[in-house]
Enzyme design. Structure first.
Site, PDB file in Angstrom:
ATOM      1  N   HIS A 270      21.032  25.172  -5.023  1.00 20.83           N
ATOM      2  CA  HIS A 270      22.275  25.558  -5.686  1.00 20.83           C
ATOM      3  C   HIS A 270      23.404  24.729  -5.071  1.00 20.83           C
ATOM      4  O   HIS A 270      23.564  24.729  -3.846  1.00 20.83           O
ATOM      5  CB  HIS A 270      22.611  27.030  -5.416  1.00 20.83           C
ATOM      6  CG  HIS A 270      21.672  28.015  -6.054  1.00 20.83           C
ATOM      7  ND1 HIS A 270      21.086  29.044  -5.362  1.00 20.83           N
ATOM      8  CD2 HIS A 270      21.229  28.138  -7.328  1.00 20.83           C
ATOM      9  CE1 HIS A 270      20.338  29.778  -6.189  1.00 20.83           C
ATOM     10  NE2 HIS A 270      20.408  29.234  -7.386  1.00 20.83           N
ATOM     11  N   GLU A 273      28.396  25.894  -7.373  1.00 18.87           N
ATOM     12  CA  GLU A 273      28.438  26.846  -8.493  1.00 18.87           C
ATOM     13  C   GLU A 273      29.786  27.542  -8.534  1.00 18.87           C
ATOM     14  O   GLU A 273      30.302  27.841  -9.610  1.00 18.87           O
ATOM     15  CB  GLU A 273      27.312  27.892  -8.341  1.00 18.87           C
ATOM     16  CG  GLU A 273      27.306  28.950  -9.459  1.00 18.87           C
ATOM     17  CD  GLU A 273      26.147  29.929  -9.380  1.00 18.87           C
ATOM     18  OE1 GLU A 273      25.428  29.920  -8.363  1.00 18.87           O
ATOM     19  OE2 GLU A 273      25.949  30.685 -10.351  1.00 18.87           O
ATOM     20  N   HIS A 307      23.513  23.779 -11.006  1.00 20.56           N
ATOM     21  CA  HIS A 307      24.901  24.083 -11.391  1.00 20.56           C
ATOM     22  C   HIS A 307      25.793  22.833 -11.279  1.00 20.56           C
ATOM     23  O   HIS A 307      26.190  22.290 -12.292  1.00 20.56           O
ATOM     24  CB  HIS A 307      25.500  25.265 -10.610  1.00 20.56           C
ATOM     25  CG  HIS A 307      24.695  26.521 -10.728  1.00 20.56           C
ATOM     26  ND1 HIS A 307      24.438  27.118 -11.939  1.00 20.56           N
ATOM     27  CD2 HIS A 307      24.053  27.284  -9.800  1.00 20.56           C
ATOM     28  CE1 HIS A 307      23.675  28.193 -11.751  1.00 20.56           C
ATOM     29  NE2 HIS A 307      23.428  28.314 -10.468  1.00 20.56           N
ATOM     30  N   ASP A 358      18.000  30.726 -15.401  1.00 20.26           N
ATOM     31  CA  ASP A 358      18.630  31.274 -14.203  1.00 20.26           C
ATOM     32  C   ASP A 358      18.556  32.803 -14.089  1.00 20.26           C
ATOM     33  O   ASP A 358      17.527  33.343 -13.742  1.00 20.26           O
ATOM     34  CB  ASP A 358      20.078  30.747 -14.140  1.00 20.26           C
ATOM     35  CG  ASP A 358      20.727  30.923 -12.769  1.00 20.26           C
ATOM     36  OD1 ASP A 358      20.080  31.449 -11.859  1.00 20.26           O
ATOM     37  OD2 ASP A 358      21.897  30.523 -12.600  1.00 20.26           O
TER      38      ASP A 358
HETATM   39 ZN   LIG Z   1      20.087  30.295  -9.352  1.00 18.91          ZN
END
Ligand SMILES: [Zn+2]
Length: 515
Positions: A270, A273, A307, A358
């Site tokens: 990640h 994000e 993301h 997700d």
């Molecule tokens: Zn995730």
């Protein structure tokens, strides 16, 4: 019969997808191992077993590059205000943790099977599962530190999906942040422990239990078998997933990424994000997450940044220079109020984008594909923002559609421009990101595909150059009728083989969790 061609299946739809346009009068031939042998004219068929698919278009199975399967239990349960202030990703996360701390291994299997079944019904044939539930709810390890990962792999195998189990490294709550007891199930405090457990999981995936018959009702001990004939090598495999720069400090991160590089494993993380994650990273390291990854030499072609929304132009260039991939999850990102991914900037710089469902607020990869474009339209007050024909796209950075005389497409294939880009995100780019063998229809590739009903009201009337845009922008799951994985039909006439049982078990789980 001993004739090899008698082992072959000829799938005969009305139209077959090829990058140059849909073709008609062709058959896809698969062998007993579930691979594509050739795509040839129907006139050339001989003794192959023929499966006619009238009024169907056949397309390569899609690849869902980012999933947290257990979060399927949260659907419909977080759409309200929890504070007097503003609700956000962070307030949603507390609700998510409250569910994550209550699931037994069996619950995780049932939730994952539900999520994967819904994926299969939507034409998804491989998933990248970003798996971070490792321990018992109080944080103590199970006897088998990979018990929960194996439950998720077993769920994928039973539903028929290929799975990259992206095992998560999670060390801490964050920079100068108090430990959060609700994260106890995720944490492996050091890289050595993480790698030891990862290696144990890798060993079990490499040596599957070979069983007779089908895999519909496997037991936990047989978790690693992803398809009935035990071909685990291309049905279940592992990758590494340092959770985020927040959760994994730099030394730990370097060690696990170094391990991935030495062992040729995919890396998912990640990245950017939320703005708060970026500012915490700047505070700790004096650099943004992507600048940190780049300057430490941690970005490469194996790396997928999930993301990558709150990024500066320099960050886009960093991905382009290192060959890293970006995974967008637009339905989740809009659900959580994360922001809009600058897909146009990534496209301009030749950075491939793949897609993930997700949090599973909705499982529909075609919806994710269209949202990638639609969010930009709303933001920029423009149409067809993501155009592979745009003169600003770097030459050679993405596929230019070629014209094939056998295609039904209009001569220049222009109408499929944006849809072609988005469909590539949902197929070839996803396969590259998670290391899946599928995503395209070509000899030697697995026979992983789905069909759409050309008479489905959402796409009726489309047949040539307009068919791919109609599917990408307008089709719902109702149009998807057959899903075949490794040459085996998992979904027929819009129903999965295990649908009733999986749904029933999931209904019971939800009752237990929430009432
Ligand atoms: Zn995730």
């Amino acid at each position: 019969m001993t004739d090899a061609s008698s082992q072959l299946i000829a799938w005969v739809p009305e139209l077959i997808y090829q990058p140059s346009g849909f073709e008609f009068g062709r058959a896809l031939i698969s062998d007993a191992a579930g691979n594509i042998v050739r795509i040839e004219s129907v006139d050339q068929l001989s003794s192959e077993r023929r499966i006619n698919l009238p009024r169907r278009a056949l397309l390569p199975g899609m690849v869902n590059a980012h999933s947290h399967a257990f979060q399927r239990v949260l659907r419909g349960r977080t759409e309200y205000r929890t504070t007097n202030q503003r609700d956000s990703f962070w307030t949603w996360r507390e609700l998510m943790y409250s569910a994550a701390t209550r699931l037994t291994p069996e619950d995780i299997y049932d939730a994952a099977r539900m999520a994967f079944l819904e994926m299969a019904l939507g034409g998804i044939t491989a998933v990248g599962e970003f798996h971070y539930l490792h321990h018992a709810p109080d944080g103590s390890p199970y006897d088998d530190p990979n018990l929960l990962a194996k439950e998720v792999i077993r769920a994928a195998g039973d539903v028929g999906l290929r799975i990259a189990l992206l095992r998560v490294a999670y060390a801490r709550s964050g920079f100068q942040t108090e430990a959060n007891p609700r994260q106890a199930r995720f944490i492996e405090t050091n890289a050595e422990l993480y790698i030891r457990n990862l290696e144990a999981l890798a060993a079990s995936v490499r040596s599957p239990t070979v069983r007779e018959g089908n895999a519909r009702h496997s037991s936990p001990e047989e978790a690693v078998v992803a398809l009935p004939d035990g071909r685990a090598s291309d049905t279940a495999w592992i990758g590494i997933a340092p959770h985020s720069v927040r959760a994994v400090p730099l030394d730990y991160l370097k060690e696990v990424i170094g391990y991935a590089a030495a062992n040729d494993l995919k890396i998912h993380m990640h990245v950017a994000e939320q703005p708060a994650e970026v500012s915490a990273c700047v505070e700790e390291y004096g650099r943004t997450p992507i600048a940190l990854l780049q300057t430490e030499g941690l970005l490469n072609q194996q790396f997928t940044a999930v993301h990558a929304i709150h990024v500066a132009p320099k960050a886009v260039a960093a991905f382009a220079e290192t060959g890293a991939i970006v995974c967008a999850c637009p339905t989740t990102e809009r659900n959580l109020g994360d922001g809009v991914i600058p897909a146009d900037e990534y496209l301009k710089h030749g950075v491939p984008i793949c897609l993930g469902t997700d949090s599973h607020a909705q499982i529909d990869l075609l919806e994710d594909a269209r949202e990638l474009e639609y969010h930009l339209r709303l933001q920029k007050l423009e149409r067809a923002v993501l155009s592979i024909r745009s003169p600003t796209v770097r030459v050679g950075s993405t596929r230019q559609p070629s014209v094939d005389k056998t295609a039904v497409a209009l001569p220049d294939g222009q109408a499929a421009d944006t849809a072609q880009y988005l469909f590539d995100c949902a197929t070839v780019n996803g396969a590259r990101s998670i290391g899946a063998p599928n995503g395209t229809l070509a000899p030697g590739k697995p026979a992983d595909f789905f069909t759409v009903d050309l008479n489905d009201p959402a796409i009726a009337g489309a047949s040539g150059d307009d068919l791919l845009p109609a599917i990408v922008f307008s089709a719902s799951r109702a149009a998807i009728r057959e899903v075949v994985i490794a040459g085996k039909p998992m979904v027929s006439e819009g129903r999965h083989l295990l649908q009733e049982e999986v749904v029933e078990r999931f209904n019971e789980l939800q009752k237990k969790l929430w009432t």
